[in-house]
Design a protein around this motif. Sequence first.
Motif, PDB file in Angstrom:
ATOM      1  N   HIS A 125       0.813  -1.220   0.000  1.00 48.52           N
ATOM      2  CA  HIS A 125       0.000   0.000   0.000  1.00 48.52           C
ATOM      3  C   HIS A 125       0.845   1.267   0.000  1.00 48.52           C
ATOM      4  CE1 HIS A 125       0.888  -1.107   4.109  1.00 48.52           C
ATOM      5  NE2 HIS A 125       0.488   0.059   4.574  1.00 48.52           N
ATOM      6  N   TRP A 126       2.139   1.151   0.353  1.00 49.51           N
ATOM      7  CA  TRP A 126       3.035   2.306   0.323  1.00 49.51           C
ATOM      8  C   TRP A 126       3.629   2.527  -1.070  1.00 49.51           C
ATOM      9  CZ3 TRP A 126       2.374   5.122   4.435  1.00 49.51           C
ATOM     10  CH2 TRP A 126       2.143   4.533   5.679  1.00 49.51           C
ATOM     11  N   PHE A 127       3.460   1.576  -1.976  1.00 49.44           N
ATOM     12  CA  PHE A 127       4.102   1.657  -3.292  1.00 49.44           C
ATOM     13  C   PHE A 127       3.266   2.491  -4.260  1.00 49.44           C
ATOM     14  CE2 PHE A 127       5.920  -2.970  -2.842  1.00 49.44           C
ATOM     15  CZ  PHE A 127       6.626  -2.578  -1.722  1.00 49.44           C
ATOM     16  N   ASP A 128       3.934   3.066  -5.234  1.00 48.35           N
ATOM     17  CA  ASP A 128       3.270   3.542  -6.439  1.00 48.35           C
ATOM     18  C   ASP A 128       3.182   2.313  -7.346  1.00 48.35           C
ATOM     19  OD1 ASP A 128       3.068   4.350  -9.237  1.00 48.35           O
ATOM     20  OD2 ASP A 128       3.355   6.395  -8.518  1.00 48.35           O
ATOM     21  N   PRO A 129       1.985   1.748  -7.554  1.00 50.56           N
ATOM     22  CA  PRO A 129       1.907   0.431  -8.214  1.00 50.56           C
ATOM     23  C   PRO A 129       2.445   0.419  -9.639  1.00 50.56           C
ATOM     24  CG  PRO A 129      -0.283   1.375  -7.934  1.00 50.56           C
ATOM     25  CD  PRO A 129       0.661   2.221  -7.138  1.00 50.56           C
ATOM     26  N   GLN A 130       2.251   1.493 -10.378  1.00 51.22           N
ATOM     27  CA  GLN A 130       2.729   1.519 -11.756  1.00 51.22           C
ATOM     28  C   GLN A 130       4.242   1.585 -11.810  1.00 51.22           C
ATOM     29  OE1 GLN A 130       0.543   1.276 -14.648  1.00 51.22           O
ATOM     30  NE2 GLN A 130       2.572   0.660 -15.358  1.00 51.22           N
ATOM     31  N   ARG A 131       4.848   2.432 -10.987  1.00 51.97           N
ATOM     32  CA  ARG A 131       6.305   2.553 -10.970  1.00 51.97           C
ATOM     33  C   ARG A 131       6.951   1.300 -10.382  1.00 51.97           C
ATOM     34  NH1 ARG A 131       7.838   7.188  -7.578  1.00 51.97           N
ATOM     35  NH2 ARG A 131       9.940   6.683  -8.310  1.00 51.97           N
ATOM     36  N   ALA A 132       6.324   0.720  -9.359  1.00 51.80           N
ATOM     37  CA  ALA A 132       6.853  -0.521  -8.783  1.00 51.80           C
ATOM     38  C   ALA A 132       6.771  -1.654  -9.801  1.00 51.80           C
ATOM     39  CB  ALA A 132       6.088  -0.880  -7.517  1.00 51.80           C
ATOM     40  N   ARG A 133       5.701  -1.710 -10.561  1.00 45.61           N
ATOM     41  CA  ARG A 133       5.567  -2.726 -11.618  1.00 45.61           C
ATOM     42  C   ARG A 133       6.709  -2.600 -12.621  1.00 45.61           C
ATOM     43  NH1 ARG A 133       2.575  -5.760 -15.172  1.00 45.61           N
ATOM     44  NH2 ARG A 133       2.699  -5.105 -17.338  1.00 45.61           N
TER      45      ARG A 133
END
Length: 267
Positions: A125-133
Amino acid sequence: MSSPDLGAAYAASGGVTSVFSSKVNDYVRARPAYPAALFDALGSAAALHPASHIADLGAGTGLLTRGLIERGWQVSAVEPNAQMRAAADALLSESPRYRSVDGSAEATGLAAGSIDLVTAAQAFHWFDPQRARAECLRILRPGASAAIIWNDRVATHPLNRALDQVFTRWGGPQRVAQQAARQGRSALAVFFGKASPPSIELAHAHALDLGGLKSLVYSRSYMPRPDSAAGAQIDVHLAAVFSDHAHHGTVEVRYRTIAWIAALDRA
């Protein structure tokens, strides 16, 4: 809700990277580890072998990292918070299979195509999901998997209902933001690049004495410091909660461990 929303909610507390700096000792004392069956599932789903290299993103104090290392896998524990990373180092630095990395899910600093499995426990939940992907696609070997993992308290258990009353009363708008980020599943689809993969669920529990129960509460990012005026009120309330639910000097916090394990869709 993604990390930018949490960033706004936690800006007054120093931001998402530093929010746990003062909570490390409570985190170490009271957060639960993970059941053995989870590591069986990871090994099977990701086809891991003794030489497999795992990137544990948002590794924190090393709770999941330790279990991965104990299975014989190589682990790069990626953690942006210096105090949390130091706690993991103190726990695990003597293992030759452990590597401490000052980085984030969005910028690990790991070599391209070097990782057999990415994990994120209590951290997605702390991640930026697109950038982490994008970063995970860069560091994962072709066909390798990612695992998003939670220890979720069982909401219907009487002790957990009492703890939720504490969190609702004192957690404030940061708890509201946290719940929205945790409960939303759209970020999982963004990260995996498709509809969320099937999850596995495992029963889990953690026994705590009164000091441990207090640490569990104060380890939450949205809870006041124990040395605050609110902390004095919380302590009195938690003593009553403990008295109501303790057996032989401990309470049992019931969890369900949930994991989504799948290869990222590269289409």
